[in-house]
Design an enzyme around this catalytic site. Structure first.
Site, short mmCIF file in Angstrom:
data_model
loop_
_atom_site.label_atom_id
_atom_site.label_comp_id
_atom_site.label_asym_id
_atom_site.label_seq_id
_atom_site.Cartn_x
_atom_site.Cartn_y
_atom_site.Cartn_z
N SER A 175 41.34 57.73 41.16
CA SER A 175 42.32 58.77 41.48
C SER A 175 41.92 59.57 42.72
O SER A 175 41.79 59.03 43.81
CB SER A 175 42.54 59.66 40.27
OG SER A 175 43.65 60.51 40.48
N ASP A 332 48.21 62.14 45.72
CA ASP A 332 46.78 61.81 45.79
C ASP A 332 46.62 60.29 45.97
O ASP A 332 47.62 59.57 45.95
CB ASP A 332 46.02 62.38 44.59
CG ASP A 332 46.33 61.69 43.28
OD1 ASP A 332 47.38 61.02 43.19
OD2 ASP A 332 45.54 61.81 42.32
N ASP A 334 45.92 57.63 44.32
CA ASP A 334 46.56 56.66 43.41
C ASP A 334 47.97 57.10 43.02
O ASP A 334 48.59 56.51 42.13
CB ASP A 334 45.70 56.39 42.18
CG ASP A 334 45.60 57.59 41.25
OD1 ASP A 334 45.61 58.74 41.74
OD2 ASP A 334 45.51 57.39 40.02
N GLU A 434 49.85 69.12 33.45
CA GLU A 434 48.53 69.73 33.41
C GLU A 434 48.34 70.48 34.72
O GLU A 434 48.87 70.06 35.76
CB GLU A 434 47.43 68.69 33.19
CG GLU A 434 47.36 67.61 34.24
CD GLU A 434 46.31 66.54 33.93
OE1 GLU A 434 45.71 66.57 32.84
OE2 GLU A 434 46.11 65.66 34.78
N LYS A 448 51.04 61.02 33.97
CA LYS A 448 51.49 61.81 35.11
C LYS A 448 51.91 60.89 36.25
O LYS A 448 51.38 59.79 36.39
CB LYS A 448 50.40 62.80 35.55
CG LYS A 448 49.05 62.21 35.84
CD LYS A 448 48.05 63.33 36.12
CE LYS A 448 46.65 62.80 36.37
NZ LYS A 448 45.96 62.42 35.13
#
Length: 595
Positions: A175, A332, A334, A434, A448
């Site tokens: 990530s 981001d 990924d 989150e 997400k």
């Protein structure tokens, strides 16, 4: 002659018994040198052995990775506690053994494998290679494998698991972590990340399958096996089609005068965000040219985490100013998380926090639901979710509007798991988040998703633009209607597990044994909740309502003045994170909130 000497030395290293004075280490060294077929990582261990670096050998070879909030994650390099060819093969063998036990139709339904664009030359390690080895282990055991032919956003893997009815899936990604890291993120047949007891059982199976099987190293199978399938075109088409479920103003989008800049942070997001914008009727967002193509070195940012704010968004913000674009969207590497910034009238940029974006998403998704709901739709059937360290703004909206709000342990795996329960009971989940800029609009994916979040923010901004309202102005309206929620989140880096443990143990035994602090400075503490031990002083039985999580540290303090502060360890990085929030009721909106 020198070449022969080197060859003899390597042969001796491979076959000699090792006498480091530590039998466990001697065994681990022997195993590594017998099992590892990657010349670069094998050489790393040989060099450490040759130079007598026993402590580093012990650190690398005498412990294993465990499942954190996002699967297995570690630095790339040699060693059983690192991400490399051998540990990915071992992990997949353990996965195979566990899935064979759980699913009698495993070899009919198959397994999904995706990957991002990370890589490390010094270890000959890349996400794509690790994905091929993952596939090879399973193909060698006659399991059909859906291996994406190119890099994909992380949410494509859980989406594919559901749509293809596979038993499970793995995404090779770290990530937004530093460039040295990689990871192995596991999804169950439901499309949600694995939780207990699956994670513990898989680890047991990995321990039982540490020696590579025949065929496990044969990555040629991904080119020759008839059991390998490429799901890329099918899944991309179906994902983009499902995006239409959360698009409410396509005609308005096609006419908007707003311009958007998008950065994919040297990762996978560019092509997929471009496609998502097209689905929503937008003109393509303007890409940041230096960051749109994959680069495993993340060479234009100090760290590949858009959550760090303006310091890492510099190129995007300058491009937006040049192009007269008011909104910057950053996925981001990924593409499972999203940061957003908006140009203000005074020429400064407002970079929204995860909690602020969630307030906007919560308002937007409920407003769209109200305007588009069927005649017999019941607001009491509607849910929104957040992790317990995130803002309680959704709770405030839920209380006023009549829908349900629930919180989970940190980590989207808990949100995904709870959404499944709710959907199975006929409930409707509009939004979940989150605070670390992870958002989920709708339930087409159970993790997400930065791609869908990016285009939903664009639609929200376009809609508000027709009323001459900015995102920041709408955020103020949300707070004025539902109550101001002022939060502060940050972290301390800490690389020593023993230091982290002593910090939390001190909090549990503050003035005397088993006594938590009663004050922080001059501010009185009303309640303490310790998720690690299961203690909660606010409950009649003193037991936490949220599940105990013994493998991570997390303590929450509720102050007499209403402030709630949590200290916890990260499940993916060497960080001690802290979260603090003050919540006001709507009638307190013009009062000063003192910490």
């Amino acid at each position: 002659m020198a070449e022969n000497t080197e060859g003899d030395l390597n042969s001796n290293l491979l076959h000699a018994p090792y006498h480091t004075g530590d039998p466990q280490l001697d065994t681990a060294i022997g195993q590594w040198l017998r099992w590892d077929k990657n010349p670069k990582t094998k050489e790393q261990i040989e060099n450490l052995l040759r130079n007598g670096m026993n402590k580093e050998l012990r650190d690398r070879l005498c412990c294993r990775m465990t499942f954190g909030t996002a699967g297995l994650r570690s630095a790339m390099g040699a060693g059983f506690c690192y991400i490399n060819d051998l540990t990915v093969i071992q992990s997949t063998q353990g996965m195979y053994k566990y899935l064979e036990r759980c699913f009698s139709d495993f070899k009919q339904r198959g397994f999904v494998v995706g990957y991002d664009t990370r890589g490390q030359v010094t270890s000959s390690c890349s996400s794509q290679r690790l994905a091929k080895l993952t596939a090879a282990v399973l193909l060698a055991r006659d399991v059909p494998v859906y291996l994406f032919s190119r890099y994909v956003p992380t949410p494509f893997v859980p989406y594919a698991v559901q749509k293809l009815k596979a038993v499970a899936g793995v995404m090779i990604t770290a990530s937004h972590n530093r460039k040295e890291d990689n990871g192995y993120k596991v999804y169950w047949e439901t499309g949600a990340q694995i939780t207990s007891p699956h994670d513990k059982e898989i680890l047991k199976c990995i321990e039982e399958c540490v020696e590579p099987w025949n065929g496990s190293w044969n990555d040629n199978l991904v080119d020759t096996s008839p059991l390998k399938r490429d799901p890329l075109q099918d899944i991309c088409r179906r994902y983009m089609e499902d995006l239409k479920k959360i698009c409410f103003y396509r005609e308005l989008n096609s006419k908007t005068t707003l311009k958007f800049v998008h950065t994919s942070f040297h990762g996978v997001g560019h092509d997929y965000v471009q496609l998502a914008f097209k689905v929503f009727g937008f003109k393509p967002p303007i890409p940041v040219p230096e960051q749109k193509d994959p680069d495993p070195d993340f060479s234009t940012v100090k760290c590949p985490n858009p959550e760090e704010g303006e310091s890492v968004l510099e190129l995007s913000l300058r491009l937006a100013e040049k192009e007269n674009a008011r909104i910057v969207l950053a996925t981001d590497p990924d593409a499972d998380r999203l940061a957003a910034a908006e140009l203000q009238e005074n020429g400064s940029w407002k970079v929204f926090t995860g909690n602020e974006l969630a307030a906007l998403f919560g308002w937007w998704m409920f407003d769209c639901w109200k305007k588009n709901k069927s005649r017999n739709a019941d607001v009491k059937n509607v849910y929104m979710l957040a992790t317990t360290v995130s803002s309680k703004i959704l709770k405030a909206i839920a209380l006023k509007e009549g829908f349900h709000f629930e919180e989970t342990l940190p980590g989207f795996k808990w949100i995904g798991s709870r959404i499944i329960d709710l959907l199975e009971n006929g409930k409707e989940v509009l939004f979940a988040f989150e605070e670390s800029i992870g958002f989920l609009c709708g339930t087409s994916v159970l993790d997400k998703d930065g791609v869908s979040a990016a285009v939903v923010v664009a639609e929200m901004a376009s809609y508000l633009e027709t009323m001459n309202i900015t995102l920041k102005q709408q955020l103020v309206k949300v707070y004025e209607k539902y109550g101001y929620h002022i939060s502060k989140t940050s972290y301390f880096l800490c690389y020593e597990p023993s230091t982290i443990k002593s910090i939390f143990e001190r909090l549990r035994n503050f003035d005397s044994p088993k006594e938590y602090p009663k004050f922080c400075g001059t501010f009185a503490i009303l309640h303490v909740r310790d998720i690690t031990t299961g203690y909660d002083s606010s409950q009649p039985n003193k037991k936490s309502v949220l599940p105990v999580s013994k493998n991570s540290q997390m303590i929450t303090f509720t102050f007499q003045n209403g402030c709630v502060a949590t200290l916890r360890t990260s499940g993916t990085e060497p960080k001690i994170k802290y979260y603090a929030e003050m919540c006001a009721s709507p009638d307190q909106r013009r009062k000063t909130l003192n910490p």
